[in-house]
Design a protein around this motif. Structure first.
Motif, PDB file in Angstrom:
ATOM      1  N   ILE A  84      23.098  55.559  22.215  1.00  0.00           N
ATOM      2  CA  ILE A  84      22.159  56.030  23.120  1.00  0.00           C
ATOM      3  C   ILE A  84      22.349  57.232  24.170  1.00  0.00           C
ATOM      4  O   ILE A  84      21.569  58.075  24.491  1.00  0.00           O
ATOM      5  N   THR A  96      14.564  60.936  23.548  1.00  0.00           N
ATOM      6  CA  THR A  96      15.320  59.753  22.831  1.00  0.00           C
ATOM      7  C   THR A  96      14.442  58.612  22.691  1.00  0.00           C
ATOM      8  O   THR A  96      14.449  58.147  21.785  1.00  0.00           O
ATOM      9  N   GLN A  97      13.431  58.317  23.833  1.00  0.00           N
ATOM     10  CA  GLN A  97      12.727  56.923  23.665  1.00  0.00           C
ATOM     11  C   GLN A  97      11.661  57.461  22.336  1.00  0.00           C
ATOM     12  O   GLN A  97      11.231  56.621  21.643  1.00  0.00           O
ATOM     13  N   ALA A 100      13.408  57.084  19.172  1.00  0.00           N
ATOM     14  CA  ALA A 100      13.725  55.588  18.617  1.00  0.00           C
ATOM     15  C   ALA A 100      12.364  54.977  18.327  1.00  0.00           C
ATOM     16  O   ALA A 100      12.368  53.906  17.314  1.00  0.00           O
ATOM     17  N   GLU A 101      11.345  55.332  18.678  1.00  0.00           N
ATOM     18  CA  GLU A 101       9.920  54.564  18.425  1.00  0.00           C
ATOM     19  C   GLU A 101       9.315  55.124  17.310  1.00  0.00           C
ATOM     20  O   GLU A 101       8.488  54.675  16.554  1.00  0.00           O
ATOM     21  N   SER A 104      12.895  53.122  12.306  1.00  0.00           N
ATOM     22  CA  SER A 104      14.066  52.306  12.483  1.00  0.00           C
ATOM     23  C   SER A 104      15.397  53.169  12.331  1.00  0.00           C
ATOM     24  O   SER A 104      16.419  52.938  12.860  1.00  0.00           O
ATOM     25  N   ASN A 106      15.611  56.725  12.791  1.00  0.00           N
ATOM     26  CA  ASN A 106      15.437  57.929  13.399  1.00  0.00           C
ATOM     27  C   ASN A 106      16.940  58.253  14.284  1.00  0.00           C
ATOM     28  O   ASN A 106      17.098  59.424  14.232  1.00  0.00           O
ATOM     29  N   LEU A 107      16.995  57.156  15.158  1.00  0.00           N
ATOM     30  CA  LEU A 107      18.077  57.510  16.119  1.00  0.00           C
ATOM     31  C   LEU A 107      19.439  57.802  15.404  1.00  0.00           C
ATOM     32  O   LEU A 107      20.279  58.646  15.718  1.00  0.00           O
ATOM     33  N   ASP A 188       9.294  49.609   8.556  1.00  0.00           N
ATOM     34  CA  ASP A 188       9.029  48.798   9.914  1.00  0.00           C
ATOM     35  C   ASP A 188       8.467  47.835   9.819  1.00  0.00           C
ATOM     36  O   ASP A 188       8.870  46.766  10.338  1.00  0.00           O
TER      37      ASP A 188
END
Length: 309
Positions: A84, A96-97, A100-101, A104, A106-107, A188
């Motif tokens: 993170i 980044t948010q 992540a949203e 599952s 993506n980050l 998801d």
């Protein structure tokens, strides 16, 4: 001195500075419980399966304590404190948010490769990153598959080789829609109903059965059989009263706040709704097939005059 908007310090600040205003939604508590239960294999049948191979005087308290502490330290302190903050340093906190949203994976699978391309020795660190993810996925898959493997071997007489091939083939087929419909929220939806809601629900069922049928006094004695440490007596009451009440309150809060909108898929894109219904149909089909196998197993045992284990 204030850290710039895109820096590791901003990421660490976001990760470790509590925002108590976020603790109101029941969905936050449900997601947190689901994550903890998943990473500790609670609510999946793994612990019960592996426990059946233990001797009566194996130290489950010390083993459980060291396992949970090591796992959470590696996952939260090491894993979370790397991915993170580094992502925030490159994409900024809002970016980044948003990543992540978006899903599952993506980050870890979309943001991190871009970051590795910008680092010295990025190819090496990228290889190490995905190698660790691979081994984490494989070991988790083995653990999650073991209850089904044991069930097929013990109840239907399959050899371990045949059970492994059968289960592997089923998993191969079931994973295809996840790959094909990943961009439509299929994974998801399954992740929420199985990996979050389902885990917490089964954990609650396990706790209730453990307390009511096995008995808390028997449980307390069994936990300390062969143990090198003793739990403080307060945990007797935490297990018996606080844990089930806590899980019931989580479900009640989530159901009151988001239960109906989630069931009705409010806010979902009309393009994704058919894929979400397909994911729910898969879940119901899996549950139905599991119940059918359990019934067949019970029927076979009854025909042989055996008692259920």
């Amino acid at each position: 001195m204030n850290a710039p908007e895109s820096s590791v310090l901003v990421g660490l600040n976001y990760l470790w500075n509590p925002d108590f205003a976020k603790l109101g939604p029941g969905a936050v508590w449900l997601a947190a419980a689901g994550q903890v239960f998943f990473t500790l294999s609670i609510g999946t049948g793994c612990i019960e399966t592996y426990a059946s191979y233990l001797r009566s005087k194996n130290d489950v308290l010390l083993t459980g304590l060291t396992t949970s502490m090591t796992n959470e330290f590696s996952e939260v302190i090491l894993g979370g404190s790397i991915a993170i903050p580094v992502a925030v340093a490159y994409f900024g906190l809002p970016g980044t948010q948003a990543i992540a949203e978006g899903g599952s994976f993506n980050l870890g699978f979309m943001a991190m490769p871009i970051i590795f391309q910008k680092l010295p020795l990025g190819d090496f660190f990228g290889f190490m990153w995905f190698a660790l993810l691979f081994f984490a996925g494989i070991t988790s898959s083995v653990a999650l598959s073991q209850p089904t493997m044991a069930f097929l071997q013990e109840e239907f007489g399959l050899s371990r080789r045949k059970a492994a091939f059968l289960l592997g083939f089923i998993i191969l087929l079931a994973s295809q829609p996840i790959i094909l419909f990943l961009g439509h929220g299929y994974l998801d939806e399954i992740d929420f109903w199985i990996g979050t809601f389902g885990l917490v629900a089964f954990a609650l069922i396990e706790v209730v059965i453990f307390i009511l049928f096995f008995g808390m006094d028997n449980a307390w004695e069994e936990m300390h059989r062969g143990a090198q440490i003793r739990l403080p007596r307060v945990y007797y009451y935490i297990i018996k009263y606080v844990t089930p009440l806590y899980l019931v309150v989580i479900f009640a809060a989530w159901g009151w706040q988001k239960g109906i909108p989630t069931l009705l898929m409010e806010g979902q894109s009309s393009e994704n709704v058919p894929y979400l219904w397909l994911a729910r149909a898969f879940i119901l089909g899996t549950v139905g097939a599991s119940m059918l196998l359990v019934w067949l197993s019970w029927k076979r045992r009854r025909a042989r005059g055996e008692e259920a284990p």
